[in-house]
Design a protein around this motif. Structure first.
Motif, PDB file in Angstrom:
ATOM      1  N   LEU A  25       0.764  -1.283  -0.062  1.00  0.00           N
ATOM      2  CA  LEU A  25      -0.057  -0.049  -0.185  1.00  0.00           C
ATOM      3  C   LEU A  25       0.953   1.240   0.094  1.00  0.00           C
ATOM      4  N   VAL A  26       0.295   2.296  -0.629  1.00  0.00           N
ATOM      5  CA  VAL A  26       0.957   3.667  -0.584  1.00  0.00           C
ATOM      6  C   VAL A  26      -0.014   4.374   0.134  1.00  0.00           C
ATOM      7  N   ASP A  27       0.255   4.736   1.421  1.00  0.00           N
ATOM      8  CA  ASP A  27      -0.587   5.773   2.284  1.00  0.00           C
ATOM      9  C   ASP A  27      -1.661   4.790   2.743  1.00  0.00           C
ATOM     10  N   SER A  28      -2.256   5.031   3.995  1.00  0.00           N
ATOM     11  CA  SER A  28      -3.125   3.876   4.901  1.00  0.00           C
ATOM     12  C   SER A  28      -4.499   4.630   5.029  1.00  0.00           C
ATOM     13  N   GLU A  29      -4.574   5.834   5.093  1.00  0.00           N
ATOM     14  CA  GLU A  29      -5.623   6.958   5.509  1.00  0.00           C
ATOM     15  C   GLU A  29      -5.704   7.107   6.868  1.00  0.00           C
ATOM     16  N   PHE A  30      -6.738   7.448   7.417  1.00  0.00           N
ATOM     17  CA  PHE A  30      -7.087   7.667   8.802  1.00  0.00           C
ATOM     18  C   PHE A  30      -7.147   6.062   9.532  1.00  0.00           C
ATOM     19  N   ALA A  31      -6.965   6.075  10.781  1.00  0.00           N
ATOM     20  CA  ALA A  31      -6.783   4.858  11.521  1.00  0.00           C
ATOM     21  C   ALA A  31      -8.277   4.217  11.251  1.00  0.00           C
ATOM     22  N   GLN A  32      -9.300   5.053  11.467  1.00  0.00           N
ATOM     23  CA  GLN A  32     -10.563   4.490  11.455  1.00  0.00           C
ATOM     24  C   GLN A  32     -10.995   3.997  10.226  1.00  0.00           C
ATOM     25  N   VAL A  33     -10.206   3.986   9.134  1.00  0.00           N
ATOM     26  CA  VAL A  33     -10.571   3.563   7.838  1.00  0.00           C
ATOM     27  C   VAL A  33     -10.014   1.903   7.803  1.00  0.00           C
ATOM     28  N   ALA A  34      -9.189   1.604   8.585  1.00  0.00           N
ATOM     29  CA  ALA A  34      -8.575   0.263   8.430  1.00  0.00           C
ATOM     30  C   ALA A  34      -9.208  -0.834   8.183  1.00  0.00           C
ATOM     31  N   PRO A  35     -10.590  -1.062   8.835  1.00  0.00           N
ATOM     32  CA  PRO A  35     -11.185  -2.333   8.926  1.00  0.00           C
ATOM     33  C   PRO A  35     -11.801  -2.127   7.461  1.00  0.00           C
ATOM     34  N   LYS A  36     -12.545  -1.134   7.055  1.00  0.00           N
ATOM     35  CA  LYS A  36     -13.063  -1.290   5.702  1.00  0.00           C
ATOM     36  C   LYS A  36     -11.986  -1.271   4.460  1.00  0.00           C
ATOM     37  N   LEU A  37     -11.137  -0.579   4.681  1.00  0.00           N
ATOM     38  CA  LEU A  37      -9.966  -0.617   3.683  1.00  0.00           C
ATOM     39  C   LEU A  37      -9.472  -2.082   3.599  1.00  0.00           C
ATOM     40  N   THR A  38      -9.535  -2.781   4.599  1.00  0.00           N
ATOM     41  CA  THR A  38      -9.027  -4.207   4.602  1.00  0.00           C
ATOM     42  C   THR A  38      -9.991  -5.129   3.872  1.00  0.00           C
ATOM     43  N   ASP A  39     -11.229  -4.906   4.115  1.00  0.00           N
ATOM     44  CA  ASP A  39     -12.461  -5.512   3.450  1.00  0.00           C
ATOM     45  C   ASP A  39     -12.496  -5.234   1.945  1.00  0.00           C
ATOM     46  N   ALA A  40     -12.102  -3.981   1.559  1.00  0.00           N
ATOM     47  CA  ALA A  40     -12.006  -3.676   0.248  1.00  0.00           C
ATOM     48  C   ALA A  40     -10.989  -4.288  -0.600  1.00  0.00           C
ATOM     49  N   LEU A  41      -9.833  -4.452   0.264  1.00  0.00           N
ATOM     50  CA  LEU A  41      -8.622  -5.369  -0.335  1.00  0.00           C
ATOM     51  C   LEU A  41      -9.075  -6.852  -0.700  1.00  0.00           C
ATOM     52  N   GLN A  42      -9.609  -7.483   0.599  1.00  0.00           N
ATOM     53  CA  GLN A  42      -9.898  -8.899   0.689  1.00  0.00           C
ATOM     54  C   GLN A  42     -10.795  -9.174  -0.721  1.00  0.00           C
ATOM     55  N   LYS A  43     -11.877  -8.446  -0.917  1.00  0.00           N
ATOM     56  CA  LYS A  43     -12.743  -8.351  -2.103  1.00  0.00           C
ATOM     57  C   LYS A  43     -11.830  -8.456  -3.354  1.00  0.00           C
ATOM     58  N   LEU A  44     -11.004  -7.761  -3.338  1.00  0.00           N
ATOM     59  CA  LEU A  44     -10.057  -7.649  -4.350  1.00  0.00           C
ATOM     60  C   LEU A  44      -9.362  -8.902  -4.789  1.00  0.00           C
ATOM     61  N   GLY A  45      -9.090  -9.881  -3.680  1.00  0.00           N
ATOM     62  CA  GLY A  45      -8.441 -11.073  -3.606  1.00  0.00           C
ATOM     63  C   GLY A  45      -7.066 -10.700  -3.247  1.00  0.00           C
ATOM     64  N   ALA A  46      -6.525  -9.784  -2.513  1.00  0.00           N
ATOM     65  CA  ALA A  46      -5.652  -9.363  -1.783  1.00  0.00           C
ATOM     66  C   ALA A  46      -4.880 -10.110  -0.787  1.00  0.00           C
ATOM     67  N   GLY A  47      -3.751 -10.576  -0.884  1.00  0.00           N
ATOM     68  CA  GLY A  47      -2.992 -11.247   0.084  1.00  0.00           C
ATOM     69  C   GLY A  47      -2.651 -10.449   1.252  1.00  0.00           C
ATOM     70  N   PRO A  48      -1.940 -10.744   2.255  1.00  0.00           N
ATOM     71  CA  PRO A  48      -1.453 -10.012   3.438  1.00  0.00           C
ATOM     72  C   PRO A  48      -0.747  -8.811   2.850  1.00  0.00           C
ATOM     73  N   VAL A  49      -0.963  -7.789   3.656  1.00  0.00           N
ATOM     74  CA  VAL A  49      -0.209  -6.548   3.527  1.00  0.00           C
ATOM     75  C   VAL A  49       1.380  -6.509   3.926  1.00  0.00           C
ATOM     76  N   ARG A  50       2.137  -6.732   2.917  1.00  0.00           N
ATOM     77  CA  ARG A  50       3.684  -6.850   3.238  1.00  0.00           C
ATOM     78  C   ARG A  50       4.227  -5.603   3.395  1.00  0.00           C
ATOM     79  N   TYR A  51       3.964  -4.422   2.852  1.00  0.00           N
ATOM     80  CA  TYR A  51       4.560  -3.172   2.979  1.00  0.00           C
ATOM     81  C   TYR A  51       3.351  -2.141   2.945  1.00  0.00           C
TER      82      TYR A  51
END
Length: 328
Positions: free
Chosen positions: A81-107
């Motif tokens: 990821l380049v930039d992670s937004e506000f802390a409160q965004v993390a759960p929904k950002l993670t859900d969106a990544l998973q829907k795209l088939g993303a693996g674990p965030v390494r960087y």
């Protein structure tokens, strides 16, 4: 009284009322038109927040919920990821990544220290991600920062949010078949800015060195300076081509020509302010000349208006730190 005379007087009185109403409504409309637009992209309605997702190139996506724009590289080597937004965004950002088939965030690469770009770092670091940034970004995150413009302090970031891998001028990562280069030229928005270029996808993330359709916030307390913007943007303009998708820190995707237009706007305002400083004009005189006049319709918002940008340019060029704040 002669009825014809009375009738004329009544007609004149009615006409004057109509004209007054017209001019009054015109003044109201004019005043309303001068009100800066509200900058979007900063929602705090966390429960109803939605993540907008756009594919920029195969396996490279733009995601945005609230705060800075996020770019993700998704593939067999994991997720960057380049930039992670506000802390409160993390759960929904993670859900969106998973829907795209993303693996674990390494960087997670942070373009600078502001919490609307680094707030969710801790959530991904907790799951094993390496946080990458320019070395001054880490130093800023470790300290209390004060913004004279906003007249407020921000506390040090949580230890879990801090970059664990830093660089001075440049760093290259090879991931998912992509060459991802992060580089720092000189202080502009802050003294820890990083530009991130996805070579094969031809996508570049500018952080807040470029905010599309917004006047920039120059973080003078973090050694940001108006004259630093031009070498950084010029280096980017030399690297990219007409097909490059330019991701701003805030705002919609832009083209090379739109980035150049933004640079030219900055330079025009900068030169107008500098010329009046050389004439020993006061800040009040400079503001009254409205150096941003033809740009306000496109760039002025409730966050940074034309006067606010002018004041930051003035302070940057003179080194003065003034007790000036945007009207609330």
């Amino acid at each position: 009284m002669n009825l014809s005379v009375a009738s004329k007087r009544n007609s004149l009185f009615t006409a004057s009322l109509l004209l007054a109403a017209i001019f009054s409504s015109g003044s109201i409309a004019s005043a309303a038109a001068q009100q800066p637009r509200v900058a979007d992209g900063f929602s705090t309605d966390w429960a109803n927040l939605k993540i907008d997702v756009r594919e920029l190139a195969p396996h490279v996506y733009l995601l945005h919920g609230s705060g800075g724009n996020t770019v993700a590289s998704i593939g067999p080597d994991g997720t960057l990821l380049v930039d992670s937004e506000f802390a409160q965004v993390a759960p929904k950002l993670t859900d969106a990544l998973q829907k795209l088939g993303a693996g674990p965030v390494r960087y997670v690469v942070s373009t600078h220290y502001h919490s609307d770009h680094t707030g969710a770092n801790a959530a991904y670091h907790k799951d094993g991600a390496v946080i990458v940034a320019q070395e001054n970004c880490r130093l800023r995150m470790m300290q209390t920062q004060f913004s004279q413009f906003w007249n407020r302090s921000s506390p040090p970031a949580p230890a879990e949010s801090l970059p664990t891998l830093t660089f001075d001028r440049k760093l290259t990562l090879f991931l998912n078949g992509e060459e991802i280069g992060a580089f720092h030229n000189q202080p502009a928005h802050t003294d820890g800015d990083a530009i991130v270029y996805f070579h094969h996808a031809n996508v570049i993330h500018m952080g807040d060195v470029f905010v599309n359709n917004l006047y920039p916030y120059i973080d003078l307390g973090a050694k940001g300076r108006i004259d630093g913007y031009f070498p950084v943007i010029d280096e980017v303009l030399e690297r990219i081509d007409d097909h490059t998708q330019v991701v701003p820190g805030h705002g919609p995707i832009a083209t090379k020509q739109e980035l150049k237009a933004y640079r030219d706007m900055l330079h025009t305002v900068r030169d107008r302010v500098a010329a009046q400083i050389a004439q020993n004009k006061s800040l009040e005189e400079i503001l009254s000349s409205h150096p941003t006049r033809e740009f306000d319709r496109q760039y002025a918002t409730d966050r940074v208006g034309g006067d606010g940008f002018t004041v930051m340019v003035y302070q940057s060029l003179t080194g003065k730190r003034l007790d000036w704040h945007p009207a609330s």
